[in-house]
Design a protein around this motif. Sequence first.
Motif, PDB file in Angstrom:
ATOM      1  N   VAL A 138     -14.114 -15.930 -12.692  1.00  0.00           N
ATOM      2  CA  VAL A 138     -15.047 -16.667 -13.558  1.00  0.00           C
ATOM      3  C   VAL A 138     -16.430 -16.727 -12.919  1.00  0.00           C
ATOM      4  CG1 VAL A 138     -15.579 -18.941 -14.495  1.00  0.00           C
ATOM      5  CG2 VAL A 138     -13.274 -18.020 -14.719  1.00  0.00           C
ATOM      6  N   LEU A 139     -16.487 -16.980 -11.610  1.00  0.00           N
ATOM      7  CA  LEU A 139     -17.783 -17.016 -10.924  1.00  0.00           C
ATOM      8  C   LEU A 139     -18.467 -15.651 -11.008  1.00  0.00           C
ATOM      9  CD1 LEU A 139     -17.084 -19.142  -7.702  1.00  0.00           C
ATOM     10  CD2 LEU A 139     -18.255 -19.840  -9.798  1.00  0.00           C
ATOM     11  N   ALA A 140     -17.680 -14.582 -10.946  1.00  0.00           N
ATOM     12  CA  ALA A 140     -18.258 -13.243 -11.064  1.00  0.00           C
ATOM     13  C   ALA A 140     -18.844 -13.014 -12.460  1.00  0.00           C
ATOM     14  CB  ALA A 140     -17.204 -12.190 -10.751  1.00  0.00           C
ATOM     15  N   ILE A 141     -18.174 -13.546 -13.483  1.00  0.00           N
ATOM     16  CA  ILE A 141     -18.691 -13.435 -14.857  1.00  0.00           C
ATOM     17  C   ILE A 141     -20.004 -14.204 -14.986  1.00  0.00           C
ATOM     18  CG2 ILE A 141     -18.253 -14.021 -17.279  1.00  0.00           C
ATOM     19  CD1 ILE A 141     -15.238 -13.655 -16.649  1.00  0.00           C
ATOM     20  N   VAL A 142     -20.026 -15.435 -14.465  1.00  0.00           N
ATOM     21  CA  VAL A 142     -21.237 -16.260 -14.517  1.00  0.00           C
ATOM     22  C   VAL A 142     -22.358 -15.604 -13.722  1.00  0.00           C
ATOM     23  CG1 VAL A 142     -22.239 -18.477 -13.830  1.00  0.00           C
ATOM     24  CG2 VAL A 142     -20.006 -18.414 -14.943  1.00  0.00           C
ATOM     25  N   SER A 143     -22.028 -15.069 -12.555  1.00  0.00           N
ATOM     26  CA  SER A 143     -23.031 -14.417 -11.718  1.00  0.00           C
ATOM     27  C   SER A 143     -23.691 -13.252 -12.446  1.00  0.00           C
ATOM     28  CB  SER A 143     -22.387 -13.916 -10.423  1.00  0.00           C
ATOM     29  OG  SER A 143     -23.309 -13.188  -9.637  1.00  0.00           O
ATOM     30  N   GLY A 144     -22.854 -12.409 -13.069  1.00  0.00           N
ATOM     31  CA  GLY A 144     -23.398 -11.270 -13.804  1.00  0.00           C
ATOM     32  C   GLY A 144     -24.269 -11.699 -14.971  1.00  0.00           C
ATOM     33  N   ALA A 145     -23.862 -12.792 -15.647  1.00  0.00           N
ATOM     34  CA  ALA A 145     -24.632 -13.286 -16.794  1.00  0.00           C
ATOM     35  C   ALA A 145     -25.993 -13.829 -16.352  1.00  0.00           C
ATOM     36  CB  ALA A 145     -23.849 -14.356 -17.529  1.00  0.00           C
ATOM     37  N   MET A 146     -26.005 -14.636 -15.293  1.00  0.00           N
ATOM     38  CA  MET A 146     -27.265 -15.193 -14.802  1.00  0.00           C
ATOM     39  C   MET A 146     -28.179 -14.082 -14.285  1.00  0.00           C
ATOM     40  SD  MET A 146     -26.165 -18.776 -12.936  1.00  0.00           S
ATOM     41  CE  MET A 146     -27.896 -19.257 -12.698  1.00  0.00           C
ATOM     42  N   ARG A 147     -27.577 -13.101 -13.626  1.00  0.00           N
ATOM     43  CA  ARG A 147     -28.349 -11.962 -13.122  1.00  0.00           C
ATOM     44  C   ARG A 147     -29.025 -11.218 -14.293  1.00  0.00           C
ATOM     45  NH1 ARG A 147     -28.285  -7.780  -9.024  1.00  0.00           N
ATOM     46  NH2 ARG A 147     -28.595  -5.769 -10.063  1.00  0.00           N
ATOM     47  N   SER A 148     -28.249 -10.932 -15.349  1.00  0.00           N
ATOM     48  CA  SER A 148     -28.796 -10.210 -16.506  1.00  0.00           C
ATOM     49  C   SER A 148     -29.860 -11.031 -17.228  1.00  0.00           C
ATOM     50  CB  SER A 148     -27.674  -9.850 -17.477  1.00  0.00           C
ATOM     51  OG  SER A 148     -26.759  -8.960 -16.878  1.00  0.00           O
ATOM     52  N   TYR A 149     -29.582 -12.339 -17.384  1.00  0.00           N
ATOM     53  CA  TYR A 149     -30.523 -13.206 -18.100  1.00  0.00           C
ATOM     54  C   TYR A 149     -31.864 -13.267 -17.380  1.00  0.00           C
ATOM     55  CZ  TYR A 149     -32.420 -17.327 -20.446  1.00  0.00           C
ATOM     56  OH  TYR A 149     -33.247 -18.187 -21.148  1.00  0.00           O
ATOM     57  N   LEU A 150     -31.830 -13.518 -16.082  1.00  0.00           N
ATOM     58  CA  LEU A 150     -33.080 -13.629 -15.318  1.00  0.00           C
ATOM     59  C   LEU A 150     -33.790 -12.285 -15.221  1.00  0.00           C
ATOM     60  CD1 LEU A 150     -31.875 -16.026 -12.477  1.00  0.00           C
ATOM     61  CD2 LEU A 150     -33.418 -16.580 -14.375  1.00  0.00           C
ATOM     62  N   ASP A 151     -33.009 -11.212 -15.106  1.00  0.00           N
ATOM     63  CA  ASP A 151     -33.615  -9.877 -15.034  1.00  0.00           C
ATOM     64  C   ASP A 151     -34.325  -9.541 -16.334  1.00  0.00           C
ATOM     65  OD1 ASP A 151     -34.131  -7.419 -13.668  1.00  0.00           O
ATOM     66  OD2 ASP A 151     -32.560  -6.458 -14.866  1.00  0.00           O
ATOM     67  N   ALA A 152     -33.731  -9.935 -17.467  1.00  0.00           N
ATOM     68  CA  ALA A 152     -34.366  -9.669 -18.771  1.00  0.00           C
ATOM     69  C   ALA A 152     -35.683 -10.410 -18.922  1.00  0.00           C
ATOM     70  CB  ALA A 152     -33.406 -10.058 -19.898  1.00  0.00           C
ATOM     71  N   HIS A 153     -35.822 -11.536 -18.195  1.00  0.00           N
ATOM     72  CA  HIS A 153     -37.056 -12.309 -18.224  1.00  0.00           C
ATOM     73  C   HIS A 153     -37.956 -11.989 -17.022  1.00  0.00           C
ATOM     74  CE1 HIS A 153     -34.558 -14.669 -21.014  1.00  0.00           C
ATOM     75  NE2 HIS A 153     -35.681 -15.132 -21.520  1.00  0.00           N
ATOM     76  N   ASN A 154     -37.615 -10.898 -16.311  1.00  0.00           N
ATOM     77  CA  ASN A 154     -38.378 -10.466 -15.123  1.00  0.00           C
ATOM     78  C   ASN A 154     -38.477 -11.568 -14.074  1.00  0.00           C
ATOM     79  OD1 ASN A 154     -39.060  -7.851 -16.230  1.00  0.00           O
ATOM     80  ND2 ASN A 154     -40.546  -8.897 -17.551  1.00  0.00           N
ATOM     81  N   GLU A 155     -37.345 -12.298 -13.882  1.00  0.00           N
ATOM     82  CA  GLU A 155     -37.340 -13.432 -12.955  1.00  0.00           C
ATOM     83  C   GLU A 155     -36.177 -13.368 -11.959  1.00  0.00           C
ATOM     84  OE1 GLU A 155     -37.141 -16.862 -15.433  1.00  0.00           O
ATOM     85  OE2 GLU A 155     -39.057 -16.488 -16.431  1.00  0.00           O
ATOM     86  N   LEU A 156     -35.536 -12.213 -11.815  1.00  0.00           N
ATOM     87  CA  LEU A 156     -34.380 -12.124 -10.924  1.00  0.00           C
ATOM     88  C   LEU A 156     -34.835 -12.117  -9.471  1.00  0.00           C
ATOM     89  CD1 LEU A 156     -31.304 -11.753 -10.614  1.00  0.00           C
ATOM     90  CD2 LEU A 156     -31.701  -9.270 -10.616  1.00  0.00           C
ATOM     91  N   PRO A 157     -34.431 -13.111  -8.683  1.00  0.00           N
ATOM     92  CA  PRO A 157     -34.840 -13.140  -7.274  1.00  0.00           C
ATOM     93  C   PRO A 157     -34.068 -12.116  -6.445  1.00  0.00           C
ATOM     94  CG  PRO A 157     -33.397 -14.980  -7.752  1.00  0.00           C
ATOM     95  CD  PRO A 157     -33.646 -14.291  -9.055  1.00  0.00           C
TER      96      PRO A 157
END
Length: 490
Positions: free
Chosen positions: A273-292
Amino acid sequence: MQQLTGGDALFLKVEMDNFPMHIGGVSIYDQSTAPGGKVRFKELLKLFESRLHLSPIFRRKLMDAPMKMDQPYWIDDENFDLEFHVHHIALPKPGDWRQLCILVARLHARALDRGRPLWEAYVIEGLNNVDGVPKGSFAVYMKAHHCALDGVTGVKFFGAINDLTAKPEKIKDIPEWTPEPKPSSTQLLTRAYRNRLRRRSDLFKMVGQMGAARKRLKHAKESEVYRDIGEVPSTRFNGPISSHRIVDAVKFDFEAVRTIKNTVPGATINDAVLAIVSGAMRSYLDAHNELPEESLVTGCPIDVRDESNRESGGNMIGMMNVSLCSDIEDPFDRLVAIHDATNSAKHTAEALGPSIGMEVAETVPTGIQSAVIRLAVGAGLSESNVMMNTIVTNVPGSPVQLYLHGARQVDAIGIGPVAPGTGLFHTVNSLVLNKKGSIMIGFVACRDLMPDPEFYAQCLRESFDQLRSACIKKAGKRAKKAKKKPRASA
């Protein structure tokens, strides 16, 4: 009369404008299975009334100690009015999923009335166009203040109105309720004085325990079971929060998630589940050009009850921080790294002592805690000193099918609170619905920080698909490799 523990009272102290500290849940029911194929609101009111004795939360309210010299108390509400707490509303047409989420988000954003028992329930009709939900279904949204319960005790409270069969259970021998009289100011002042004397001795014990925890943590580092998370990056979810909320959820097949976790030896459902959440947050922030570049970090609440207090109410939770390994691009490699990170976080929590946070809350004077919290929030310290980027909590649901006055439960979502510095909260519910297991990942966020919840829900689905594909591919390579491996000669 029962006094709040320091841990319970902490949820009152951190509550301010824009962030009410209650937890809640939404359950959706198909009323076609109920007697006569319909459930009426007046029947649900009678059902609530017949179950009030099953949890003290229903009819007790807060009472402050004189001059707030001590923790507040729970006392019986002599003017308890059930119909103030149970409401009946309907979705506007067409009654789809988005409308339900918007309504629940608005209800969840409203603080509870501290002059009454700290819970509310809303029966919501008009769910006629929700995908996967039978027409004519209804929802029940319930919320209760976090000072009264945590995720574990919340399951019992929210589940008090449910049955295990379609035939509504009739409660026999309902005890007559007589509210206890209010305590006098003299009684409360005497208790406050005794508690202050006790806390002085507890303070010395806590200092000794913290010294022992420091030694255990040092040993964990030396034995290489401890993994330093490093600096936690700041994201949009760590910014100031408003009074507006969004709510949404995505459902996954339990066996599919189990298959994912089985590809990594020793991994758990929580790791997947943490891996699913991690991938989602990564994609969301990347789409907004905000992935650290640095990995995101989640807080994971843990139950610190032992056998001696397994049935106790209130809050008995600790917190461990886990790296989401969002700096790793490959989904399978990210799952492997998360499994290692959760093991490290567990060792760290054990070294510190999982209940040490509760002991601090119990020992440090109430006024000091409240002043420090409000000063930190007012100065923006929770936003400039980021400790975590989100919270992911696992709330085990019922292992069997549930019913409400004969109506079959077809979905359920948990909803947590957001707070300054942590504007995104995930709740993971495991469910058994119509003999099929599922996992629901629900999330609540400040609307100013996440104005596009549908996109984040899409990110969760895509993250699951990518992780499952990567794990299937990895398992296939292992199988081919095993076939090519020559057999040992006899």
